[in-house]
Design a protein around this motif. Structure first.
Motif, PDB file in Angstrom:
ATOM      1  N   LEU A 201     -12.734   2.693  14.805  1.00 47.30           N
ATOM      2  CA  LEU A 201     -11.408   1.186  14.419  1.00 47.30           C
ATOM      3  C   LEU A 201     -10.548   0.742  13.022  1.00 47.30           C
ATOM      4  N   VAL A 202      -9.764  -0.007  13.506  1.00 50.11           N
ATOM      5  CA  VAL A 202      -8.927  -0.684  12.144  1.00 50.11           C
ATOM      6  C   VAL A 202      -8.434  -1.927  12.316  1.00 50.11           C
ATOM      7  N   GLY A 203      -8.652  -2.646  11.890  1.00 51.98           N
ATOM      8  CA  GLY A 203      -8.883  -3.986  11.751  1.00 51.98           C
ATOM      9  C   GLY A 203      -7.630  -4.824  10.545  1.00 51.98           C
ATOM     10  N   PHE A 204      -6.480  -5.383  11.610  1.00 53.12           N
ATOM     11  CA  PHE A 204      -5.820  -5.460  11.027  1.00 53.12           C
ATOM     12  C   PHE A 204      -5.594  -7.142  10.647  1.00 53.12           C
ATOM     13  N   GLN A 205      -4.842  -7.956   9.380  1.00 53.40           N
ATOM     14  CA  GLN A 205      -4.811  -9.070   9.231  1.00 53.40           C
ATOM     15  C   GLN A 205      -3.037  -9.703   9.237  1.00 53.40           C
ATOM     16  N   ARG A 206      -2.804 -10.431  10.393  1.00 56.75           N
ATOM     17  CA  ARG A 206      -0.724 -10.895   9.929  1.00 56.75           C
ATOM     18  C   ARG A 206      -0.671 -11.418   8.337  1.00 56.75           C
ATOM     19  N   THR A 207       0.579 -11.074   7.652  1.00 57.52           N
ATOM     20  CA  THR A 207       0.476 -12.044   6.544  1.00 57.52           C
ATOM     21  C   THR A 207       2.027 -11.937   6.900  1.00 57.52           C
ATOM     22  N   ASP A 208       2.714 -13.135   6.180  1.00 59.60           N
ATOM     23  CA  ASP A 208       4.432 -13.025   6.068  1.00 59.60           C
ATOM     24  C   ASP A 208       4.963 -11.524   5.958  1.00 59.60           C
ATOM     25  N   PRO A 209       6.552 -11.783   6.462  1.00 58.41           N
ATOM     26  CA  PRO A 209       6.390 -10.322   6.506  1.00 58.41           C
ATOM     27  C   PRO A 209       7.527 -10.590   4.958  1.00 58.41           C
ATOM     28  N   LEU A 210       7.952  -9.116   4.841  1.00 55.21           N
ATOM     29  CA  LEU A 210       7.949  -9.311   3.455  1.00 55.21           C
ATOM     30  C   LEU A 210       9.716  -9.445   3.617  1.00 55.21           C
ATOM     31  N   GLY A 211      10.422  -9.225   4.221  1.00 57.21           N
ATOM     32  CA  GLY A 211      11.584  -9.559   3.959  1.00 57.21           C
ATOM     33  C   GLY A 211      11.971 -10.418   5.019  1.00 57.21           C
ATOM     34  N   SER A 212      13.343 -10.461   5.895  1.00 58.07           N
ATOM     35  CA  SER A 212      14.301 -10.594   7.260  1.00 58.07           C
ATOM     36  C   SER A 212      14.272  -9.427   8.496  1.00 58.07           C
ATOM     37  N   GLU A 213      14.554  -9.569   9.378  1.00 59.21           N
ATOM     38  CA  GLU A 213      14.599  -9.106  10.582  1.00 59.21           C
ATOM     39  C   GLU A 213      15.385  -8.003   9.862  1.00 59.21           C
ATOM     40  N   THR A 214      16.895  -8.100  10.068  1.00 59.21           N
ATOM     41  CA  THR A 214      18.017  -7.257   8.765  1.00 59.21           C
ATOM     42  C   THR A 214      17.368  -6.379   8.139  1.00 59.21           C
ATOM     43  N   GLU A 215      17.070  -6.614   6.715  1.00 59.68           N
ATOM     44  CA  GLU A 215      16.400  -6.017   6.232  1.00 59.68           C
ATOM     45  C   GLU A 215      15.357  -5.424   6.486  1.00 59.68           C
ATOM     46  N   ARG A 216      14.011  -5.501   7.848  1.00 55.28           N
ATOM     47  CA  ARG A 216      12.859  -4.678   8.255  1.00 55.28           C
ATOM     48  C   ARG A 216      13.976  -3.603   8.675  1.00 55.28           C
ATOM     49  N   ALA A 217      15.487  -3.572   8.944  1.00 56.19           N
ATOM     50  CA  ALA A 217      15.781  -2.545  10.113  1.00 56.19           C
ATOM     51  C   ALA A 217      15.635  -1.673   9.228  1.00 56.19           C
ATOM     52  N   LEU A 218      16.208  -1.700   7.856  1.00 50.46           N
ATOM     53  CA  LEU A 218      17.221  -0.813   7.438  1.00 50.46           C
ATOM     54  C   LEU A 218      16.127  -0.601   6.252  1.00 50.46           C
ATOM     55  N   THR A 219      14.877  -0.838   5.868  1.00 47.22           N
ATOM     56  CA  THR A 219      13.644  -0.415   4.956  1.00 47.22           C
ATOM     57  C   THR A 219      13.296   0.100   5.987  1.00 47.22           C
ATOM     58  N   PHE A 220      12.195   0.191   7.109  1.00 46.30           N
ATOM     59  CA  PHE A 220      12.195   0.867   7.963  1.00 46.30           C
ATOM     60  C   PHE A 220      13.166   2.522   8.090  1.00 46.30           C
ATOM     61  N   ARG A 221      14.637   2.283   8.597  1.00 49.77           N
ATOM     62  CA  ARG A 221      14.956   3.947   8.073  1.00 49.77           C
ATOM     63  C   ARG A 221      15.168   4.383   6.838  1.00 49.77           C
ATOM     64  N   ILE A 222      15.086   4.177   5.795  1.00 57.77           N
ATOM     65  CA  ILE A 222      14.953   3.992   5.113  1.00 57.77           C
ATOM     66  C   ILE A 222      13.314   5.042   4.756  1.00 57.77           C
ATOM     67  N   ILE A 223      12.231   3.683   4.770  1.00 54.32           N
ATOM     68  CA  ILE A 223      11.176   5.263   5.245  1.00 54.32           C
ATOM     69  C   ILE A 223      11.065   6.434   6.268  1.00 54.32           C
ATOM     70  N   ASP A 224      11.744   6.106   7.453  1.00 53.25           N
ATOM     71  CA  ASP A 224      11.944   7.613   8.376  1.00 53.25           C
ATOM     72  C   ASP A 224      12.547   8.375   7.243  1.00 53.25           C
ATOM     73  N   ALA A 225      13.801   8.113   6.641  1.00 54.44           N
ATOM     74  CA  ALA A 225      14.491   9.024   6.092  1.00 54.44           C
ATOM     75  C   ALA A 225      12.828   9.573   4.869  1.00 54.44           C
ATOM     76  N   ALA A 226      12.833   8.631   4.312  1.00 58.68           N
ATOM     77  CA  ALA A 226      11.796   9.174   3.028  1.00 58.68           C
ATOM     78  C   ALA A 226      11.153  10.779   3.402  1.00 58.68           C
ATOM     79  N   PHE A 227       9.931   9.800   4.634  1.00 54.56           N
ATOM     80  CA  PHE A 227       9.079  11.004   4.989  1.00 54.56           C
ATOM     81  C   PHE A 227       9.271  12.196   5.796  1.00 54.56           C
ATOM     82  N   GLN A 228      10.641  12.572   6.587  1.00 50.52           N
ATOM     83  CA  GLN A 228      10.765  12.869   7.282  1.00 50.52           C
ATOM     84  C   GLN A 228      11.455  14.573   6.696  1.00 50.52           C
ATOM     85  N   GLN A 229      11.358  14.506   5.212  1.00 45.66           N
ATOM     86  CA  GLN A 229      11.697  14.837   4.203  1.00 45.66           C
ATOM     87  C   GLN A 229      10.095  14.847   2.506  1.00 45.66           C
TER      88      GLN A 229
END
Length: 284
Positions: A201-229
């Protein structure tokens, strides 16, 4: 009339009546133990009058435990037979009319829900648990907390912190939306059929987003690239996202205050955001 829960014999009888054989494709393993579903609802802190969204209600074991608290439930079910039967099951077990709404749809395609659910509670199909979680947190900003049951390996990743061996893209992306914790283990024996993996079982509590939606999209691309290699240094792993060369990636990393020789497993979600901002700053 109090709400009553499903027992193991009734779960099997319902499945037989519907001609439902649990399938690996849909990740179906039905919970047949009342104590387990009550435990999940308790850990989620569900209160009377709250609006809960449940993904993959199946035959209704967890659904009834949520409704037992006096909360309202919107249940999203991809299997048409299960979605059609659930209201009748709820009515037969004492659920007041109007307390349950069922959406017969793939959870990954749902973009609208009636009302504004505050809590997410679910026994998530193993094969789509992370995509479903991220989709619901991104799409339904009214969800502030929840507890989900997932495969142990997935749950450990969601709750992992930087530096952990299991820290990865799901960990960093989940942290964008809030804080996560391992809330308990679940025996294989409470499921039908018994799965060949362990669950947590995993619990979560939402906090304020770290950044804007545009920033999230780029951040997630960076995260994907970092962990693909993940074995490569960030200056190499992120070259394709940060300009096309290791030199350009190094420059962006240095602007962000991140060592170009670091690896993705060392960085928090906030640090990945810093890289995104250094590469493509938003007007402020």
């Amino acid at each position: 009339m109090p709400v009553t829960l499903l027992g193991a014999a009734e779960v099997r009888a319902l499945a037989a009546d519907l001609g439902v054989t649990p399938t690996k494709k849909l990740g179906q393993n039905f919970v047949v133990d009342a104590n387990t579903v009550r435990k999940i609802v308790h850990l989620a802190g569900v209160q009377a009058g709250e609006h809960v969204v449940e993904v993959g209600p199946g035959l209704g074991s967890l659904t009834l435990a949520i409704l037992e608290t006096g909360a309202e439930v919107t249940a999203v079910e991809i299997d048409h037979r299960l979605a059609e039967r659930l209201p009748a099951t709820a009515s037969a077990h004492g659920v007041p009319q109007g307390a349950l709404r069922v959406i017969d749809e793939d959870a990954l395609r749902v973009v609208q829900l009636p009302g504004e659910p505050e809590v997410l509670v679910a026994n998530l199909p193993y094969n789509v648990s992370v995509p479903v979680l991220l989709h619901f947190l991104e799409t339904f900003r009214s969800i502030v907390r929840g507890v989900v049951m997932v495969q142990a390996e997935v749950g450990e990743r969601l709750a992992a912190l930087p530096g952990s061996k299991v820290y990865g893209a799901p960990s960093a992306k989940a942290a964008w939306w809030g804080t996560w914790r391992l809330a308990g283990t679940v025996s294989r024996q409470v499921f039908w059929p018994v799965p060949n993996v362990d669950s947590v079982l995993v619990g979560f509590q939402r906090t304020d987003p770290l950044g804007s939606e545009t920033e999230r999209a780029l951040t997630f691309r960076i995260i994907d690239a970092a962990f693909q290699q993940r074995r490569k240094m960030l200056r190499q792993a992120l070259a394709g996202v940060l300009g096309g060369s290791a030199a350009q990636a190094s420059a962006a990393l240095e602007r962000a205050g991140i060592a170009p020789t670091a690896r993705g497993e060392e960085l928090t979600a906030a640090e990945f955001l810093r890289i995104a901002r250094a590469h493509s700053p938003e007007p402020r």
